[in-house]
Each structure stands twice: as C-alpha cells, then as structure tokens.
Write a protein that holds these residues in place. Structure first.
Motif, PDB file in Angstrom:
ATOM      1  N   PHE A 139     -33.848  15.388   2.915  1.00 43.47           N
ATOM      2  CA  PHE A 139     -33.736  14.612   1.956  1.00 43.47           C
ATOM      3  C   PHE A 139     -33.257  13.219   2.903  1.00 43.47           C
ATOM      4  O   PHE A 139     -32.389  13.707   4.468  1.00 43.47           O
ATOM      5  N   THR A 140     -33.270  11.847   2.237  1.00 46.12           N
ATOM      6  CA  THR A 140     -32.666  11.324   3.654  1.00 46.12           C
ATOM      7  C   THR A 140     -31.592  10.495   2.983  1.00 46.12           C
ATOM      8  O   THR A 140     -31.089  10.241   1.831  1.00 46.12           O
ATOM      9  N   GLY A 141     -30.195  10.231   4.030  1.00 46.81           N
ATOM     10  CA  GLY A 141     -28.968  10.104   3.312  1.00 46.81           C
ATOM     11  C   GLY A 141     -27.800  10.697   4.172  1.00 46.81           C
ATOM     12  O   GLY A 141     -28.261  12.153   4.696  1.00 46.81           O
ATOM     13  N   GLY A 142     -27.167  10.759   3.787  1.00 52.04           N
ATOM     14  CA  GLY A 142     -26.084  12.160   4.751  1.00 52.04           C
ATOM     15  C   GLY A 142     -25.462  11.316   5.849  1.00 52.04           C
ATOM     16  O   GLY A 142     -26.693  10.515   6.909  1.00 52.04           O
ATOM     17  N   VAL A 143     -25.906  12.866   6.568  1.00 51.67           N
ATOM     18  CA  VAL A 143     -24.634  12.586   8.147  1.00 51.67           C
ATOM     19  C   VAL A 143     -25.722  13.569   8.399  1.00 51.67           C
ATOM     20  O   VAL A 143     -25.513  14.470  10.059  1.00 51.67           O
ATOM     21  N   HIS A 144     -26.775  14.065   8.302  1.00 51.25           N
ATOM     22  CA  HIS A 144     -28.445  14.382   9.241  1.00 51.25           C
ATOM     23  C   HIS A 144     -29.566  13.942   8.842  1.00 51.25           C
ATOM     24  O   HIS A 144     -29.751  13.286   8.050  1.00 51.25           O
ATOM     25  N   ALA A 145     -29.998  13.957  10.086  1.00 51.39           N
ATOM     26  CA  ALA A 145     -31.341  13.120  10.401  1.00 51.39           C
ATOM     27  C   ALA A 145     -32.582  13.581   9.196  1.00 51.39           C
ATOM     28  O   ALA A 145     -32.391  15.089   9.111  1.00 51.39           O
ATOM     29  N   SER A 146     -33.103  13.052   9.027  1.00 53.16           N
ATOM     30  CA  SER A 146     -33.823  12.782   7.854  1.00 53.16           C
ATOM     31  C   SER A 146     -35.379  13.424   8.054  1.00 53.16           C
ATOM     32  O   SER A 146     -35.876  13.017   9.157  1.00 53.16           O
ATOM     33  N   TYR A 147     -36.601  14.114   7.793  1.00 56.53           N
ATOM     34  CA  TYR A 147     -37.781  14.754   7.915  1.00 56.53           C
ATOM     35  C   TYR A 147     -38.038  13.013   8.390  1.00 56.53           C
ATOM     36  O   TYR A 147     -39.357  12.914   8.632  1.00 56.53           O
ATOM     37  N   GLU A 148     -37.827  12.310   6.808  1.00 61.47           N
ATOM     38  CA  GLU A 148     -38.383  11.001   6.601  1.00 61.47           C
ATOM     39  C   GLU A 148     -38.163  10.270   7.703  1.00 61.47           C
ATOM     40  O   GLU A 148     -38.865   9.735   8.965  1.00 61.47           O
ATOM     41  N   GLU A 149     -37.206  10.745   8.321  1.00 56.92           N
ATOM     42  CA  GLU A 149     -36.271   9.413   9.040  1.00 56.92           C
ATOM     43  C   GLU A 149     -37.568   9.723  10.728  1.00 56.92           C
ATOM     44  O   GLU A 149     -37.434   9.125  11.571  1.00 56.92           O
ATOM     45  N   LEU A 150     -37.110  11.438  10.748  1.00 53.12           N
ATOM     46  CA  LEU A 150     -38.047  11.741  12.355  1.00 53.12           C
ATOM     47  C   LEU A 150     -39.517  11.560  12.107  1.00 53.12           C
ATOM     48  O   LEU A 150     -40.275  11.443  13.057  1.00 53.12           O
ATOM     49  N   MET A 151     -39.886  11.101  11.075  1.00 53.74           N
ATOM     50  CA  MET A 151     -41.360  11.112  11.589  1.00 53.74           C
ATOM     51  C   MET A 151     -41.822   9.514  11.352  1.00 53.74           C
ATOM     52  O   MET A 151     -42.399   9.341  12.152  1.00 53.74           O
ATOM     53  N   THR A 152     -40.637   8.946  11.663  1.00 54.69           N
ATOM     54  CA  THR A 152     -40.500   7.424  12.438  1.00 54.69           C
ATOM     55  C   THR A 152     -40.353   7.846  14.300  1.00 54.69           C
ATOM     56  O   THR A 152     -40.665   6.029  15.220  1.00 54.69           O
ATOM     57  N   LEU A 153     -40.013   8.988  14.544  1.00 52.17           N
ATOM     58  CA  LEU A 153     -40.240   8.947  15.619  1.00 52.17           C
ATOM     59  C   LEU A 153     -41.395   8.608  16.399  1.00 52.17           C
ATOM     60  O   LEU A 153     -42.553   9.097  15.293  1.00 52.17           O
ATOM     61  N   SER A 154     -41.783   7.845  17.890  1.00 57.26           N
ATOM     62  CA  SER A 154     -43.095   8.765  18.083  1.00 57.26           C
ATOM     63  C   SER A 154     -44.323   9.662  18.709  1.00 57.26           C
ATOM     64  O   SER A 154     -43.160  10.540  18.360  1.00 57.26           O
ATOM     65  N   PRO A 155     -45.496   9.651  18.315  1.00 61.56           N
ATOM     66  CA  PRO A 155     -46.097  11.067  18.184  1.00 61.56           C
ATOM     67  C   PRO A 155     -45.782  12.015  19.205  1.00 61.56           C
ATOM     68  O   PRO A 155     -45.502  13.496  19.730  1.00 61.56           O
ATOM     69  N   GLU A 156     -45.045  11.187  20.610  1.00 61.87           N
ATOM     70  CA  GLU A 156     -45.057  12.195  21.754  1.00 61.87           C
ATOM     71  C   GLU A 156     -43.662  12.651  22.237  1.00 61.87           C
ATOM     72  O   GLU A 156     -44.131  13.520  22.405  1.00 61.87           O
ATOM     73  N   ILE A 157     -42.961  12.285  20.711  1.00 64.64           N
ATOM     74  CA  ILE A 157     -42.046  13.046  21.520  1.00 64.64           C
ATOM     75  C   ILE A 157     -41.420  13.953  19.857  1.00 64.64           C
ATOM     76  O   ILE A 157     -41.819  15.184  20.174  1.00 64.64           O
ATOM     77  N   ARG A 158     -42.657  13.822  18.668  1.00 62.96           N
ATOM     78  CA  ARG A 158     -42.594  15.016  17.989  1.00 62.96           C
ATOM     79  C   ARG A 158     -43.756  16.103  18.440  1.00 62.96           C
ATOM     80  O   ARG A 158     -42.964  17.001  17.808  1.00 62.96           O
TER      81      ARG A 158
END
Length: 294
Positions: free
Chosen positions: A228-247
């Motif tokens: 889920f998004t919010g709080g003190v950890h990176a969320s799946y939703e936020e990590l999806m905004t990383l570049s395809p090369e990093i993912r």
C-alpha cells in the motif's frame, strides 16, 4: 552472473561457508507483522565468513527453518531498531553468553548507533541479568564490536567494513519517522551494498535517488516493498515509477502476507498487475533460496 539455488534440506543445516563465491540467503522475506514468510533477515556468506543482516522477533525461528540457531551464526549486523530487525537480539546475547562458545559473537555497528541500540532497546532485558564486579553489563560484554569506517561510495557518504572477502558498505536510508524530509533528519537505518555487486535497500521510504544511484554499478538489487502507499516503506506503486532498466535488476522483499493475492491490494485504476515479473521486476524474493554469485 548469479544463479538461484534451493537451500531447503530437512537433514542438514544451511552451510555457513562457500567454496569462495558470494551467497545471499533470505531466511525470511516478510514485512514486520508477516507470518507466512518470517521477517526480512538476510544471511550473507562467502568463503569462511558470514554475517546475518538483522535478526527480528521471528529471526531465531527463521534460522531454525534452515537448521541453524543464534549460537551458530557468529557475526551480526543490525540495520535499525524496529522489532522485526532486532527483536531476536536478546536471545542472541543471552544464549551466547550462557550456553554459547567461549568467544562472543561479532557485531558490526557504528559507535553512535551502538549507544542508541543498547540504551533504548536492548539494555532492559540484559543489563542486569547478572552481577559483573558490581557494574551493569554493556553491549560489548555480549559481542566483539567490529567498527565500520566512514567513506564515500558513488558520491554518497557511507561506512565500510571488510569482513574477510565480504566488503560491507552501510548506506543511510530515510525510513522513520515519516515526517523526516531527509536522511539526516531520520533515525538511524541503513541498507547494504555487498562487494559492489549486490544492493539491498534496507527499510526505506521511496527515495528515487537512492536506487537510481546504486543501479549504476549494482549487478542485482533487492528493494523493500509494501503493498500500500504511505507510511515508512516504499510501495509497489511508487517502485513502478522506477525506470524499466532498474526494475529489470530488482527483486522485491519485505512484503505483506497477501503478496500473492493482488486482487486484495491492486486497484482497478492501477497501471500494474501486482505480478512483479509482468510489471518488469525480477520477482518476489524467496525465503531459503540462495542467490549465488559466480
């Protein structure tokens, strides 16, 4: 290059040595309150050296899952003071002191964090457990302290400890409190960069610059991920905004018990499936599977 090796063996404990290759084994991959996959505590092994990154409340049980216990593991590195990362340390200290080997286990820790860890988390259950010439015990009565040295890696202030063939780089992260706007305003928490090959985020809020910086060199990356998004950890939703090369370099860990039920946490409006391989990641990190680097 690396390969995945199933380490599950009901008859034999997980070896704490290798023939020289670097091995990463998650004894657990779950989030703080997960039950299905223990907690995210990680063994790092190479040659005759090893260390356990964190030992949470379920840490001793997770070690038992692979035929080990807190007396057999001889080197520890706590990343921060949440219970899923240090909740097993009282058992480490007392078991080793009273039933362990003649020499204490080792602890890789910065001086400043040593004081915080002891006074705010561990002293209550261990400081007065015995008389020692009339003085209370300290953390260095339970561990041989190994001290990392300050350095810079990829232009970022870090700390490094050379543990035999294992170079351990500690990198500050922005984890808690959630009101912290920078690493400097955050409480102590770190990720690890191992042998300039393997990047483990540690607990962190989404901090785009952090994975982007280390993706320049890292061969393989492990990023903590809440569902889920919010709080003190990176969320799946936020990590999806990383570049395809990093993912494409990244496994996800530190996830909740419903990771395999995306229908419970992926919304109809989300532009991802919740299946990491379909969304460009390498996948969910798996417990008791070794990542062996060739």
């Amino acid at each position: 290059m690396y390969k995945l090796t199933d380490t599950f063996d009901q008859k034999n404990p997980l070896p704490l040595t290798t023939d020289g290759e670097l091995r990463i084994v998650f004894v657990g991959v779950g989030s703080a309150f997960a039950k299905r996959n223990r907690q995210s505590n990680i063994l790092i092994i190479q040659g005759d050296h090893h260390l356990l990154m964190d030992c949470g409340t379920q840490g001793p049980l997770a070690l038992n899952d692979v035929g080990l216990d807190v007396k057999k593991v001889r080197t520890y590195l706590p990343t921060h003071s949440h219970a899923d990362h240090i909740g097993g340390f009282e058992e480490i200290m007392l078991t080793n002191r009273y039933f362990g080997k003649p020499t204490p286990p080792e602890l890789i820790i910065l001086r400043d964090y040593q004081e915080i860890l002891w006074t705010k988390s561990l002293s209550g259950g261990a400081e007065y457990c015995e008389a020692n010439q009339g003085r209370p015990l300290q953390l260095n009565d339970f561990f041989e302290i190994l001290r990392p040295k300050a350095t810079q890696v990829l232009g970022r202030k870090c700390w490094v400890y050379q543990h035999g063939p294992i170079e351990v780089v500690l990198v500050r992260t922005r984890h808690f409190p959630d009101s912290a706007d920078s690493v400097d305003e955050s409480q102590w928490c770190c990720g690890l960069y191992i042998n300039r090959r393997v990047w483990i985020s540690g607990d962190t809020m989404f901090d785009r610059e952090y994975p982007e910086r280390f993706a320049q060199e890292a061969e393989l990356m492990f990023h903590d991920c809440q569902l889920f998004t919010g709080g003190v950890h990176a969320s799946y939703e936020e990590l999806m905004t990383l570049s395809p090369e990093i993912r494409a370099k990244c496994y996800l860990y530190h996830f909740g018990d419903n990771w395999d039920q995306p229908e419970t946490w992926v919304r109809e409006s989300d532009k991802f499936t919740g299946v990491p391989e379909e969304d460009g990641f390498l996948g969910w990190a798996e417990p008791r599977v070794a990542y062996d680097f060739l």
